[in-house]
Design an enzyme around this catalytic site. Structure first.
Site, mmCIF file in Angstrom:
data_model
loop_
_atom_site.group_PDB
_atom_site.id
_atom_site.type_symbol
_atom_site.label_atom_id
_atom_site.label_comp_id
_atom_site.label_asym_id
_atom_site.label_seq_id
_atom_site.Cartn_x
_atom_site.Cartn_y
_atom_site.Cartn_z
ATOM 1 N N TRP A 106 -30.437 -35.487 20.871
ATOM 2 C CA TRP A 106 -30.542 -34.004 20.357
ATOM 3 C C TRP A 106 -30.064 -34.158 18.951
ATOM 4 O O TRP A 106 -30.093 -33.099 18.214
ATOM 5 C CB TRP A 106 -30.406 -33.142 21.150
ATOM 6 N N ASP A 107 -28.788 -34.851 18.756
ATOM 7 C CA ASP A 107 -28.233 -34.711 17.357
ATOM 8 C C ASP A 107 -29.158 -34.654 16.354
ATOM 9 O O ASP A 107 -28.730 -33.738 15.447
ATOM 10 C CB ASP A 107 -27.102 -35.772 17.345
ATOM 11 N N GLU A 146 -21.631 -30.181 28.384
ATOM 12 C CA GLU A 146 -21.753 -31.471 29.571
ATOM 13 C C GLU A 146 -20.418 -31.283 30.479
ATOM 14 O O GLU A 146 -20.360 -32.005 31.131
ATOM 15 C CB GLU A 146 -21.836 -32.636 28.703
ATOM 16 N N LYS A 151 -17.295 -28.269 27.269
ATOM 17 C CA LYS A 151 -17.094 -29.482 26.294
ATOM 18 C C LYS A 151 -17.203 -29.048 24.909
ATOM 19 O O LYS A 151 -16.909 -29.279 23.922
ATOM 20 C CB LYS A 151 -18.079 -30.609 26.716
ATOM 21 N N GLN A 152 -18.541 -28.105 24.721
ATOM 22 C CA GLN A 152 -19.047 -27.907 23.402
ATOM 23 C C GLN A 152 -19.760 -26.586 23.427
ATOM 24 O O GLN A 152 -20.094 -25.911 24.741
ATOM 25 C CB GLN A 152 -19.951 -28.912 22.795
HETATM 26 C C1 BGC Z 1 -22.185 -34.622 23.448
HETATM 27 C C2 BGC Z 1 -23.638 -34.546 23.180
HETATM 28 C C3 BGC Z 1 -24.263 -35.755 22.216
HETATM 29 C C4 BGC Z 1 -23.680 -37.023 22.369
HETATM 30 C C5 BGC Z 1 -23.847 -37.916 21.213
HETATM 31 C C6 BGC Z 1 -21.903 -36.136 23.504
HETATM 32 O O1 BGC Z 1 -20.385 -36.293 23.527
HETATM 33 O O2 BGC Z 1 -21.738 -33.934 24.417
HETATM 34 O O3 BGC Z 1 -24.075 -33.306 22.928
HETATM 35 O O4 BGC Z 1 -25.668 -35.423 22.118
HETATM 36 O O5 BGC Z 1 -22.115 -36.855 22.546
HETATM 37 O O6 BGC Z 1 -23.379 -37.344 20.111
#
Ligand code: BGC
Length: 820
Positions: free
Chosen positions: A377-378, A506, A618-619
């Site tokens: 999804w980035d 996550e 995490k984010q």
């Molecule tokens: C993040 C995801 C992201 C992925 C790739 C992961 O560490 O939690 O949101 O899509 O990295 O960049």
């Protein structure tokens, strides 16, 4: 500003990234920072000589090997097909020997050294003065570029001049297949090393590239190799042309084998008489065309390059980049460090996306093998805004790529017992490649993220033709997924719920009514219904086609609207915040302030179950929803949510800081917003997450643009051509300029402490914006200046920690460090 870089090594230059000192201690970092690529082909910034490296890396977007994922415990519907980008044969190598002594940077006596990547012409240059063991001074100047105009082409030059005495010089130019990073001396590259970092690429243990063909022409020095991936069947052809120009006497020799093609020149070099070698390289890949045929394509690419010549190829590159910067540049005058870093970030998005045509945009672009070369999804949430508003052609390509995966996504939805389409959380070839379902497949929000990017693209460009023909299918199938996945509960009035999914964060997985997911699904449902209704009136033929093609019924479109209107949006009246999911607030809080630094990032130091038990992120999750669907929240809610989540957000993902910066700006935490911005801006340049060696954090580079345009610039796209601006210029900045291309017209936006200026730079359209509530229209020859009264609300310091306050049941919120 706190400076993250040692400026004696990394001088602040607004248009170049320059390294003044060679350091064998951080090759992984510099290989990533000096990578050159065009979204199709990427060459890590490995030294020409080949030997010294962290990871020799050459990547072709989408060129991957497959392997069966072995789950320790099987279950129905688990991802089956692992996909890993292949480290392609390396054509960067040009070895130099003087008096039979090799140039090896790690041990060489270097009297001068400079390497720089020029962001205006896209050429990586290195200049060094080497004193050989026998005391001869040798000037070595080289360049490397991956063409933006000629997708398959890389151009290198290598020039050697003896300064003192004559000496025999040998230059050995090679294409070497290293078999997944194992070098010619059988040292495995460091990125493949031991350990269990899930962010690295999987290690493929058997031979991947089967040699199919090799050829060499001793008259011209042209050499080539062809391969096929053992499992995926993908094929690759790589060919190199050589052109040597010197007044010295020389002989040449060509040797080719399965894994190595070598063109060697032996030169009787005289002092002051340069030896100039030009090496042009072409890569072609395919899903199965025999590599011999790919070599024909390479031949055509190289013939054309030879006809054009290096000066013309460079001129093309410059023209391409001039146009890019005209569309995309961001200017922050008087801040050279920030300016340089912003441009390097924008350049990196461009290198990840420019020619990705027909492929996705990998999390690391084409700069490294991190995350196995997968698309996440980035792309839609972090990279596409930049593309949509500056380079819509590339945005369209990225969306068309998703469209091409729709059938696979329909099948995947079927496997998961759902209607509609479920896009894979991570993939190269369209199949779900996420072996860990809780933090992977369960992120159904990817569907809404794609719908969001599609909607943004159509709104910004007015490309209804794409919407009517292809985009509509994506809206319909994603809406169907939500309508089918969610369900109705009718106790307190009917509400629509979505259970058993993972949001962007996550560190909390498989939850009910994740706020981000529900808010984005609501948007997706609403937008799909609206797109269908608009199509019905605006293009009845396309509507009839779509109806037949998709077996679309009026009832289901109605149902999407109902589900959207009644979507459950968790809200805690007592705390005045949106819980991240329906059980989030029941969890204990993680005490980040007292978590030792050697326990960060959490994902590398705690079992997932330990992390999942806590309120710890995490984010950005809720906070990202506040940005993407800002209209759905009041200013008070935004502030309360930001204040609640900020202290428990680790930022262990680089996708977090940019979003926190944007919302911190909006709600008034200006200093904090700037700190988050800097940490994203330098995430790779200063290796702030310690893993830039795996490749550029492309989502963060895209997020840097959003943090500038949406965060400080205050730009929001509310859809359907409604654009607003409410800027937050950082205190130390005298001004900020960014550019937006909307409906084919490019407008330059300049924010100053007391005014905002809009100027049409290109195109004939008139564009209406709402600047802090007042409508302004800008057109060609009709610039607009709007006075600004300050830069929005201002809150000092950092949000107060919720620890010690009470939950609605009267219990006190406390926090711990597990295991401490
Ligand atoms: C993040 C995801 C992201 C992925 C790739 C992961 O560490 O939690 O949101 O899509 O990295 O960049």
């Amino acid at each position: 500003m706190r400076d993250f870089l040692d400026r004696s090594r990394w001088p602040a230059d607004e248009w170049r990234l320059t390294e003044r000192r060679y350091d064998a201690g951080d090759l992984g970092l510099t290989e990533t920072l000096f990578a050159v690529g065009n979204g199709y082909l990427g060459l890590r910034g490995n030294v020409e000589e080949g030997r010294d490296s962290h990871t020799h890396g050459t990547f072709v977007n989408g060129f991957h090997e497959t392997w069966p994922i072995q789950h320790a415990e099987e279950a129905f519907g688990f991802a089956r097909v692992g996909q890993t980008i292949v480290n392609a044969p390396d054509a960067k190598i040009i070895r130099l020997y003087v008096d039979d002594e090799p140039l090896l940077l790690s041990v060489a006596d270097l009297h001068e050294y400079e390497r720089s990547l020029d962001l205006r012409d896209g050429v990586l240059r290195r200049r060094l003065l080497w004193r050989t063991p026998s005391g001869k001074r040798v000037l070595v100047e080289s360049t490397r570029m991956v063409s933006l105009e000629q997708k398959h082409l890389a151009v290198m030059t290598f020039e050697v001049t003896l300064l003192d005495d004559p000496a025999p010089v040998a230059i050995s130019s090679q294409i070497l297949n290293r078999q997944d990073g194992e070098d010619e001396y059988h040292v495995r590259h460091k990125a493949m090393g031991e350990g269990s970092d899930p962010r690295k690429a999987e290690q493929l243990t058997r031979r991947v590239l089967e040699p199919q063909t090799n050829e060499g022409d001793s008259d011209t020095g042209r050499v080539a190799l062809g391969f096929r991936c053992a499992e995926s069947g993908m094929t690759l052809g790589v060919m190199a042309d050589h052109d040597i120009v010197t007044e010295n006497e020389f002989t040449s020799r060509v040797v080719t084998g399965d894994d190595l093609a070598k063109t060697t020149y032996r030169v009787a070099a005289q002092p002051g008489v340069p030896v100039r070698l030009t090496k042009t390289v072409a890569y072609h890949t395919s899903r199965g065309v025999p590599s011999r045929e790919l070599l024909d394509r390479c031949r055509r690419t190289l013939d054309r390059a030879r006809d054009l010549g290096v000066p013309e190829l460079r001129a093309e590159q410059r023209t391409w980049l001039d146009a890019f910067w005209a569309r995309a540049d961001v200017e922050v005058p008087g801040q050279p460090e920030v300016q340089q870093a912003i441009r390097w970030n924008l350049f990196s998005i461009m290198q990840a996306a420019a020619r990705a045509e027909g492929q996705g945009i990998p999390a690391k672009g084409v700069t490294g093998s991190g995350y196995g070369g997968h698309y996440f999804w980035d792309t839609e949430v972090y990279v596409m805004p930049f593309l949509t508003y500056t380079t819509p052609r590339a945005a369209r390509n990225a969306l068309r790529f998703r469209y091409s995966l729709l059938d696979a996504a329909r099948r995947r939805a079927g496997q998961l017992a759902q209607k509609g389409a479920l896009f894979p959380w991570r993939t190269i070839n369209g199949e779900e490649a996420s072996a860990y379902y809780a933090a992977g497949t369960a992120q159904y929000h990817i569907d809404a993220d794609i719908a969001y990017a599609l909607s943004q693209y159509v709104g910004a460009t007015g490309d209804v033709e794409f919407l009517d023909r292809e985009g509509i299918d994506v809206f319909v199938e994603t809406a169907r997924l939500w309508a089918d996945l969610g369900f109705w509960r009718s106790e307190e009035g009917s509400t629509f719920h979505i259970h058993g999914v993972t949001g962007p964060d996550e560190y909390t997985t498989v939850v009910n009514d994740n706020l981000y997911t529900n808010v984005m699904a609501r948007f997706n449902l609403r937008r799909a219904a609206e797109a269908v209704r608009t199509l019905q009136h605006s293009n009845p033929t396309a509507y009839a086609d779509a109806k037949a093609r998709l077996s679309l019924t009026d009832e289901e479109v109605e149902e999407w609207g109902r589900a959207a209107r009644n979507m459950s949006i968790p809200f805690d009246e007592h705390l005045g915040i949106h819980p991240q999911d329906s059980h989030f607030l029941e969890r204990e809080m993680w005490d980040l302030d007292h978590t030792p630094l050697d326990k960060r990032p959490l994902l590398l130091n705690y079992h997932p179950l330990v992390i999942y038990r806590f309120q710890v992120l995490k984010q950005a999750d809720v906070v990202l929803a506040l940005f993407l669907q800002g209209e759905d929240f009041t200013p008070e809610q935004k502030r309360a949510d930001f204040e609640y989540y900020d202290p428990i957000t680790t930022g262990d993902s680089t996708l977090s800081a940019v979003v926190q910066s944007i919302i911190a700006s909006e709600v008034g935490y200006h200093d904090l917003a700037y700190r988050y911005f800097l940490s994203a801006l330098f995430v790779d340049l200063a290796d702030r997450h310690g893993n830039t060696s795996d490749g550029v954090h492309v989502a963060s580079t895209g997020g840097v643009w959003s943090a500038v345009a949406a965060g400080f610039g205050g730009f929001r796209d509310l859809g359907a051509g409604q654009w607003t601006m409410d800027p937050r210029l950082p205190d130390d900045w005298e001004s900020l300029t960014y550019r937006l291309t909307l409906r084919g017209t490019r407008v330059r936006v300049t924010v100053r402490p007391d005014e905002l200026e809009l100027v049409v730079e290109d195109g004939q359209g008139h564009l209406a914006f709402e600047v802090r509530g007042a409508e302004v229209v800008v057109g060609p020859d009709a610039p607009v200046t709007v006075p600004l009264d300050g830069q929005g609300p201002r809150l000092e310091g950092e949000p107060p920690s919720p620890i010690g306050t009470r939950r609605s049941d009267g219990t006190i919120i406390s926090a711990i460090v597990p295991g401490a």
